[in-house]
Scaffold this motif. Structure first.
Motif, PDB file in Angstrom:
ATOM      1  N   GLU A  16      -6.746   4.650   3.428  1.00  0.00           N
ATOM      2  CA  GLU A  16      -7.003   5.971   2.864  1.00  0.00           C
ATOM      3  C   GLU A  16      -6.761   7.020   3.943  1.00  0.00           C
ATOM      4  OE1 GLU A  16      -7.578   6.690  -0.243  1.00  0.00           O
ATOM      5  OE2 GLU A  16      -7.624   4.600  -0.800  1.00  0.00           O
ATOM      6  N   ARG A 130     -12.215  12.856   0.043  1.00  0.00           N
ATOM      7  CA  ARG A 130     -11.831  11.941  -1.034  1.00  0.00           C
ATOM      8  C   ARG A 130     -11.544  10.536  -0.534  1.00  0.00           C
ATOM      9  NH1 ARG A 130      -7.775  15.109   0.369  1.00  0.00           N
ATOM     10  NH2 ARG A 130      -5.646  14.295   0.541  1.00  0.00           N
ATOM     11  N   ALA A 134     -13.190   7.185  -2.026  1.00  0.00           N
ATOM     12  CA  ALA A 134     -12.392   6.032  -2.464  1.00  0.00           C
ATOM     13  C   ALA A 134     -12.864   4.759  -1.772  1.00  0.00           C
ATOM     14  CB  ALA A 134     -10.915   6.279  -2.175  1.00  0.00           C
ATOM     15  N   ASN A 138     -14.306   1.491  -3.617  1.00  0.00           N
ATOM     16  CA  ASN A 138     -13.702   0.179  -3.372  1.00  0.00           C
ATOM     17  C   ASN A 138     -14.723  -0.850  -2.908  1.00  0.00           C
ATOM     18  OD1 ASN A 138     -11.128   0.916  -4.159  1.00  0.00           O
ATOM     19  ND2 ASN A 138     -10.544   1.586  -2.106  1.00  0.00           N
TER      20      ASN A 138
END
Length: 142
Positions: A16, A130, A134, A138
């Motif tokens: 990410e 963000r 995420a 996950n």
């Protein structure tokens, strides 16, 4: 595998995109400002500050809604201080700010500028963090 290969290898949890150093500093400054604002507002609501009691009486949703709103604001403020939760906290506080803006416009008939600014800042934090959100999602999918 050389040390350099190991250092540049990315695992699925680290793919990410993270903000750069300057953006990270800006996001932390925004988070601290939001934390202070929402912590103070939340405390005023849960401690039955007379202004908050009167405002929620005017809204007409009941005093339970004042307490719920205050608890959500305090939870969001705490979440802004926790790196793994700060993106999710920004998202939640942005949603609270939308509700506050709608209430200011259509129920209280007051100026919504402050709640709009809080929404924008919270949305910027949610967007900037963000990647952390995420990662959190996950973790729970596994």
């Amino acid at each position: 595998m050389t040390q350099q290969d190991f250092a540049t290898r990315q695992t699925p949890a680290t793919t990410e995109k993270r903000p750069g150093k300057a953006l990270n500093i800006v996001l932390w400054v925004l988070q601290i400002g939001l934390l202070a604002e929402f912590a103070l507002a939340g405390i005023a609501k849960v401690t039955a500050n007379p202004q908050m009691v009167d405002m929620f009486a005017e809204i007409g949703a009941g005093q339970w809604f004042r307490v719920l709103t205050g608890v959500l604001e305090l939870a969001g403020a705490i979440g802004l201080a926790i790196p793994a939760l700060c993106g999710l906290a920004g998202l939640g506080l942005a949603a609270l700010s939308v509700g506050a803006t709608i209430t200011n416009i259509f129920v209280l008939h007051t100026n919504p500028t402050i709640t709009i600014v809080l929404f924008v800042v919270a949305a910027v934090v949610a967007w900037g963090r963000r990647g952390r959100t995420a990662e959190l999602v996950n973790r729970f999918r596994r």
